[in-house]
Design a protein around this motif. Structure first.
Motif, short mmCIF file in Angstrom:
data_model
loop_
_atom_site.label_atom_id
_atom_site.label_comp_id
_atom_site.label_asym_id
_atom_site.label_seq_id
_atom_site.Cartn_x
_atom_site.Cartn_y
_atom_site.Cartn_z
N VAL A 174 63.40 -58.30 -4.19
CA VAL A 174 62.14 -58.03 -4.88
C VAL A 174 61.24 -57.19 -3.99
CG1 VAL A 174 62.25 -60.14 -6.26
CG2 VAL A 174 61.13 -60.21 -4.04
N ASP A 175 60.13 -56.71 -4.58
CA ASP A 175 59.14 -55.87 -3.88
C ASP A 175 59.74 -54.53 -3.48
OD1 ASP A 175 56.89 -57.55 -4.00
OD2 ASP A 175 57.63 -58.76 -2.33
N HIS A 176 59.91 -53.67 -4.48
CA HIS A 176 60.49 -52.35 -4.25
C HIS A 176 59.50 -51.22 -4.50
CE1 HIS A 176 64.12 -54.92 -5.00
NE2 HIS A 176 64.48 -54.29 -3.91
N GLY A 177 58.23 -51.47 -4.23
CA GLY A 177 57.23 -50.42 -4.41
C GLY A 177 57.36 -49.28 -3.41
N LEU A 178 57.89 -49.58 -2.23
CA LEU A 178 58.01 -48.54 -1.19
C LEU A 178 59.44 -48.01 -1.14
CD1 LEU A 178 55.83 -50.07 1.67
CD2 LEU A 178 55.15 -48.74 -0.34
N THR A 179 59.83 -47.35 -2.21
CA THR A 179 61.18 -46.81 -2.32
C THR A 179 61.15 -45.37 -2.82
OG1 THR A 179 61.31 -47.80 -4.54
CG2 THR A 179 62.33 -49.04 -2.74
N PHE A 180 62.29 -44.71 -2.68
CA PHE A 180 62.54 -43.37 -3.25
C PHE A 180 61.76 -42.25 -2.56
CE2 PHE A 180 63.95 -46.09 -6.74
CZ PHE A 180 65.16 -45.52 -7.06
N HIS A 181 61.17 -42.50 -1.41
CA HIS A 181 60.49 -41.41 -0.71
C HIS A 181 61.52 -40.34 -0.35
CE1 HIS A 181 57.72 -39.29 1.90
NE2 HIS A 181 56.76 -40.14 1.56
N ALA A 182 61.10 -39.08 -0.38
CA ALA A 182 62.03 -37.99 -0.09
C ALA A 182 62.37 -37.91 1.40
CB ALA A 182 61.45 -36.66 -0.56
N GLU A 183 61.48 -38.44 2.26
CA GLU A 183 61.73 -38.44 3.70
C GLU A 183 62.37 -39.76 4.11
OE1 GLU A 183 58.01 -37.79 5.61
OE2 GLU A 183 57.61 -35.92 4.55
N PRO A 184 63.14 -39.77 5.21
CA PRO A 184 63.78 -41.03 5.66
C PRO A 184 62.72 -42.10 5.96
CG PRO A 184 64.74 -39.14 6.78
CD PRO A 184 63.53 -38.63 6.05
N LYS A 185 62.82 -43.24 5.30
CA LYS A 185 61.84 -44.32 5.46
C LYS A 185 62.49 -45.69 5.62
CE LYS A 185 57.92 -41.98 4.71
NZ LYS A 185 56.79 -41.95 5.67
N LEU A 186 63.80 -45.77 5.68
CA LEU A 186 64.48 -47.06 5.63
C LEU A 186 63.99 -48.00 6.74
CD1 LEU A 186 66.69 -48.82 4.34
CD2 LEU A 186 68.31 -47.81 5.96
N ARG A 187 63.43 -49.11 6.32
CA ARG A 187 63.03 -50.19 7.23
C ARG A 187 63.52 -51.49 6.61
NH1 ARG A 187 56.76 -49.88 8.67
NH2 ARG A 187 56.64 -50.05 6.40
N THR A 188 64.35 -52.21 7.34
CA THR A 188 65.00 -53.37 6.76
C THR A 188 65.35 -54.39 7.83
OG1 THR A 188 66.96 -54.09 5.52
CG2 THR A 188 67.22 -52.17 6.91
N VAL A 189 65.46 -55.65 7.43
CA VAL A 189 65.97 -56.68 8.32
C VAL A 189 67.48 -56.83 8.18
CG1 VAL A 189 63.80 -57.97 8.34
CG2 VAL A 189 65.53 -58.50 6.61
N LEU A 190 68.11 -56.04 7.31
CA LEU A 190 69.54 -56.19 7.01
C LEU A 190 70.38 -55.16 7.75
CD1 LEU A 190 69.30 -56.81 3.14
CD2 LEU A 190 69.20 -58.49 5.01
#
Length: 261
Positions: A174-190
């Motif tokens: 859940v909480d996918h508001g910060l997605t699909f940016h054209a620049e690399p933004k991946l931040r994850t605990v996985l």
């Protein structure tokens, strides 16, 4: 009013007057829980979105819907049913409430150096009491699919609390508001599978997305994200299929959201 074509059609969405039961106070953006036609839902009005420096104002609700649309096309059911509609505080995102089990978190903090069977260690640090801890997550197919989904949608905010452990073993994100940016933004605990090869089921799922992103899915996503962002999604997908591995953390952007929960 929200245009009808913006609403997912994979399942009938509940309609009617939302009865708000309460507000989720720790959330960064205004988030309400309520009942809609007897179905418990989460409601995030666009008017309650906090402005961000790197995402256009008023677009987070649409990005949540876009994440659901891509999840449906992928066939892994990562994101609960999500749609746009008018609510008591104006138009916003609605999402079916999914009640996780109280124990058995998929992502956890444990004393540093603890070997947890079935879990992968991501990083070590200090907790609020300055005690050494390790951030770990389970090593399951369901969570691997979520981690891969996050790469495709370029999720900039996969916190541990955004992973819902369901009673049947499924995992919802859940909480996918910060997605699909054209620049690399991946931040994850996985990050536990960084560099690991993708299995055939994962490769097949990604391959299904290519024709969809070049056709009907792209048309649906265009209501919520830009053409440039759709092109960037296709590029990330092409890289994953060409390399056949989970990506490694980069060096020019924080790789884990803070706080991680």
């Amino acid at each position: 009013m929200i245009p009808e074509e913006a609403v997912p059609t994979a399942r009938d969405v509940p309609t009617g007057e939302l009865e708000i039961e309460g507000r989720v106070m720790p959330a960064s953006n205004a988030t309400f829980v309520g009942s809609l036609a007897g179905v418990r839902v989460v409601y995030k009005p666009v008017a309650g979105e906090r402005p961000l420096w790197d995402f256009p104002d008023g677009t987070l609700a649409g990005r949540e819907v876009a994440a659901h649309l891509l999840s449906e096309a992928l066939g892994w059911d990562v994101v609960p049913q999500t749609w746009l509609a008018d609510g008591p505080h104006g138009p916003g995102m609605f999402q079916r409430w999914c009640e996780p089990v109280p124990e058995g978190a998929a992502v956890d903090l444990v004393p540093a150096g603890t070997d947890v069977p079935g879990f992968l260690a991501v990083l070590e640090g200090l907790d609020g009491r300055e005690r050494p801890v390790s951030l770990v997550h389970e090593d399951t197919a369901a969570l691997r699919r979520m981690a891969l989904f996050d790469v495709v949608v370029n999720n900039a905010d996969r916190k541990g609390g955004h992973v819902l452990t369901m009673p049947d073993g499924h995992r919802f994100g859940v909480d996918h508001g910060l997605t699909f940016h054209a620049e690399p933004k991946l931040r994850t605990v996985l990050w536990g599978w960084a560099g690991h090869p993708l299995d055939q089921d994962e490769l097949d799922g990604l391959a299904r997305l290519v024709p969809a992103l070049e056709g009907p899915l792209a048309e649906s996503l265009a209501d919520h994200v830009t053409e440039l962002e759709i092109e960037a999604t296709l590029e990330r997908l092409a890289v994953l299929l060409a390399r056949g591995t989970f990506p490694l953390p980069g060096e020019h952007w924080p790789q884990v959201p803070w706080p991680p929960f």
